[in-house]
Scaffold this motif. Structure first.
Motif, short mmCIF file in Angstrom:
data_model
loop_
_atom_site.label_atom_id
_atom_site.label_comp_id
_atom_site.label_asym_id
_atom_site.label_seq_id
_atom_site.Cartn_x
_atom_site.Cartn_y
_atom_site.Cartn_z
N GLY A 120 0.80 -1.22 0.00
CA GLY A 120 0.00 0.00 0.00
C GLY A 120 0.83 1.27 0.00
O GLY A 120 0.75 2.08 -0.93
N ASN A 121 1.64 1.46 1.04
CA ASN A 121 2.40 2.70 1.17
C ASN A 121 3.48 2.83 0.11
O ASN A 121 3.55 3.85 -0.59
N LEU A 122 4.33 1.81 0.01
CA LEU A 122 5.45 1.89 -0.93
C LEU A 122 5.00 1.64 -2.36
O LEU A 122 5.46 2.32 -3.29
N GLY A 123 4.11 0.69 -2.56
CA GLY A 123 3.72 0.31 -3.91
C GLY A 123 2.86 1.33 -4.64
O GLY A 123 3.10 1.63 -5.81
N VAL A 124 1.84 1.87 -3.93
CA VAL A 124 0.90 2.77 -4.61
C VAL A 124 0.72 4.11 -3.91
O VAL A 124 -0.07 4.95 -4.36
N GLY A 125 1.40 4.33 -2.78
CA GLY A 125 1.29 5.62 -2.09
C GLY A 125 -0.02 5.79 -1.34
O GLY A 125 -0.53 6.90 -1.22
N MET A 126 -0.56 4.69 -0.81
CA MET A 126 -1.81 4.72 -0.05
C MET A 126 -1.54 4.18 1.34
O MET A 126 -1.00 3.08 1.49
N SER A 127 -1.89 4.93 2.37
CA SER A 127 -1.61 4.52 3.74
C SER A 127 -2.37 3.26 4.12
O SER A 127 -3.61 3.25 4.14
N TYR A 128 -1.64 2.21 4.45
CA TYR A 128 -2.25 0.94 4.85
C TYR A 128 -3.00 1.09 6.16
O TYR A 128 -4.13 0.61 6.30
N GLY A 129 -2.41 1.78 7.14
CA GLY A 129 -3.04 1.94 8.44
C GLY A 129 -4.31 2.75 8.37
O GLY A 129 -5.33 2.39 8.98
N TRP A 130 -4.28 3.86 7.62
CA TRP A 130 -5.48 4.69 7.46
C TRP A 130 -6.59 3.91 6.78
O TRP A 130 -7.73 3.90 7.24
N TRP A 131 -6.25 3.23 5.69
CA TRP A 131 -7.27 2.51 4.93
C TRP A 131 -7.83 1.35 5.75
O TRP A 131 -9.05 1.11 5.74
N MET A 132 -6.97 0.65 6.50
CA MET A 132 -7.44 -0.50 7.27
C MET A 132 -8.43 -0.05 8.35
O MET A 132 -9.45 -0.71 8.58
N ASP A 133 -8.14 1.07 9.02
CA ASP A 133 -9.06 1.58 10.04
C ASP A 133 -10.41 1.93 9.42
O ASP A 133 -11.47 1.56 9.95
N LYS A 134 -10.37 2.63 8.30
CA LYS A 134 -11.60 3.03 7.62
C LYS A 134 -12.39 1.81 7.15
O LYS A 134 -13.61 1.73 7.32
N HIS A 135 -11.69 0.85 6.57
CA HIS A 135 -12.36 -0.32 6.01
C HIS A 135 -12.91 -1.23 7.10
O HIS A 135 -13.96 -1.86 6.91
N THR A 136 -12.24 -1.30 8.23
CA THR A 136 -12.73 -2.11 9.34
C THR A 136 -14.05 -1.55 9.87
O THR A 136 -14.99 -2.30 10.17
N ARG A 137 -14.13 -0.22 9.97
CA ARG A 137 -15.38 0.41 10.41
C ARG A 137 -16.50 0.18 9.40
O ARG A 137 -17.67 0.03 9.77
N HIS A 138 -16.14 0.17 8.11
CA HIS A 138 -17.13 -0.12 7.08
C HIS A 138 -17.67 -1.53 7.23
O HIS A 138 -18.89 -1.75 7.17
N HIS A 139 -16.79 -2.50 7.43
CA HIS A 139 -17.24 -3.89 7.55
C HIS A 139 -18.11 -4.10 8.78
O HIS A 139 -19.03 -4.93 8.75
N ALA A 140 -17.83 -3.37 9.86
CA ALA A 140 -18.61 -3.53 11.08
C ALA A 140 -20.04 -3.04 10.92
O ALA A 140 -20.97 -3.61 11.50
N ASN A 141 -20.23 -1.99 10.12
CA ASN A 141 -21.56 -1.40 9.93
C ASN A 141 -21.75 -0.94 8.49
O ASN A 141 -21.85 0.26 8.22
N ALA A 213 7.67 7.14 6.24
CA ALA A 213 8.90 6.90 5.46
C ALA A 213 8.59 6.21 4.14
O ALA A 213 9.14 6.57 3.09
N LEU A 214 7.70 5.23 4.18
CA LEU A 214 7.35 4.50 2.96
C LEU A 214 6.57 5.38 1.99
O LEU A 214 6.80 5.32 0.77
N LEU A 215 5.67 6.21 2.51
CA LEU A 215 4.93 7.13 1.63
C LEU A 215 5.88 8.13 0.98
O LEU A 215 5.78 8.39 -0.23
N CYS A 216 6.80 8.69 1.77
CA CYS A 216 7.75 9.66 1.21
C CYS A 216 8.63 9.02 0.15
O CYS A 216 8.92 9.62 -0.88
N THR A 217 9.03 7.77 0.39
CA THR A 217 9.85 7.05 -0.59
C THR A 217 9.09 6.85 -1.88
O THR A 217 9.62 7.05 -2.98
N HIS A 218 7.82 6.47 -1.76
CA HIS A 218 7.00 6.27 -2.97
C HIS A 218 6.88 7.56 -3.77
O HIS A 218 7.15 7.58 -4.98
N PHE A 219 6.47 8.64 -3.10
CA PHE A 219 6.24 9.90 -3.81
C PHE A 219 7.53 10.45 -4.41
O PHE A 219 7.54 10.94 -5.56
N ALA A 220 8.63 10.36 -3.66
CA ALA A 220 9.92 10.88 -4.15
C ALA A 220 10.38 10.09 -5.36
O ALA A 220 10.81 10.67 -6.37
#
Length: 357
Positions: A120-141, A213-220
């Protein structure tokens, strides 16, 4: 289409059955327990290490091959074709990260998190932790107006109640949001980047430093390679095509799953099985659709069994569908094009109060 519904109708109706009627029923946890036993006895919760090893190898090989092709093409308009290729590839990397987040690949959290952040972070520049939190709340309700972040009225309104209370941008867009939906998806890739960066800055991530660090590496690396190999105008056009098509692809993967299905409100709390089945839609199709949507076309089965390896979802479908028929729970499935049509009709219906006001 089985137990479908008219996406333009009120969002509390599904196949002529009121979701409120199901909510009023006593919780029947044993319904899901019986289904779960059938799924387990069929061996569908077993891990698939060979499948995921091959899938990771293919996606990684295509990623590295795409980078090599980018350098080989150099200053060429053919790079725009490669931009489209990377849009699809980024979607496949994100889908792999999705499976990792659901522990479909690894049983324990640590290797899943490491692999998920690399994808997620290094490969496509998408925060894994942010997305996982959001998606977990979606699955719950799922599709709960107050609890599911995927139906927050931040840009679009998903119900007439939200439309009536809307102000600012959602009210401006909501009037004709069905017509603007796919054009707006061209910004979804940038939104995924921005949301991840914002989560890192706010400091509410479990592994904030590593994710940053992984996001910065991806974008740079992304921008450096782009502007070193291509002249500015071609680099900018590559970025626009790539990010725009990636956003459309990501939105096209997730839009058929719940958009246009019943929306829960307030104290609506159906039991687990009904909550997941009544708010989800399956998309019919063959192997091409399975690959393109990453198995999420079996959204009902995925929501019932999130840790089930994606190649097993197709096999679980007839078991779940037949069981829902046994206990009288509507089960919605339709074709890909019709799933988009239902979602768009629902968006148009939700925005009616703004147009009429």
């Amino acid at each position: 289409m089985r137990a479908g519904w008219d996406g333009g109708a009120p969002a509390t109706r599904l196949g002529g059955v009121s979701i409120d009627d199901d909510i009023a029923k006593p919780a029947t946890g044993s319904d899901f327990a019986r289904l779960s036993r059938r799924i387990t006895e069929a061996g569908l919760m077993a891990r698939r290490p060979g499948y995921y090893t091959a899938r990771v190898a293919i996606v990684a090989g295509l990623y590295l091959g795409g980078i090599a092709a980018f350098f080989a093409l150099g200053d060429s308009w053919a790079q725009l074709g490669l931009a489209a290729f990377f849009a699809v590839l980024f979607g496949q990397v994100a889908l792999l990260s999705h499976d990792l987040a659901h522990r479909q690949v690894f049983r324990t959290r640590r290797p899943a998190e490491i692999a998920g952040m690399l994808a997620g972070n290094l490969g496509v520049g998408m925060s894994y932790g942010w997305w996982m939190d959001k998606h977990t709340r979606h699955h719950a309700n799922p599709n709960h107006e107050d609890l599911d972040p995927d139906v927050d009225p931040d840009i679009l309104v998903w119900s007439q109640k939200q439309a009536k209370a809307s102000k600012g941008l959602p009210r401006f867009i909501g009037r004709w949001q069905a017509f603007l939906f796919f054009p707006l998806l061209t910004l979804e890739g940038l939104n995924l980047h921005f949301s991840g960066v914002r989560a890192v800055v706010k400091g509410n991530l479990r592994h904030r430093g590593l994710e940053a660090a992984l996001l910065c590496t991806h974008f740079a690396a992304y921008l450096a390679v782009l502007f070193l190999v291509l002249p500015p105008e071609k680099a900018l056009l590559f970025l626009i095509v790539h990010q725009g098509l990636w956003g459309v692809y990501m939105g096209s993967i997730f839009a058929p799953n719940h958009k246009g299905m019943p929306i829960l409100t307030g104290d609506d709390r159906p039991d687990f099985l009904r909550k997941q089945v009544l708010t989800s839609r399956n998309v019919l199709g063959g192997p091409v659709v399975d690959v393109a949507l990453g198995g999420l076309n079996y959204q009902i089965e995925h929501h019932l069994f999130p840790s089930m390896p994606s190649p097993h979802l197709r096999r679980a479908q007839p078991i779940v569908r037949d069981y829902c028929a046994e206990i009288g729970v509507p089960y919605c499935e339709t074709g890909l094009i019709d799933s988009y049509a239902q979602a768009l009709r629902s968006l148009h219906h939700a925005g009616a109060p703004i147009r009429e006001g």
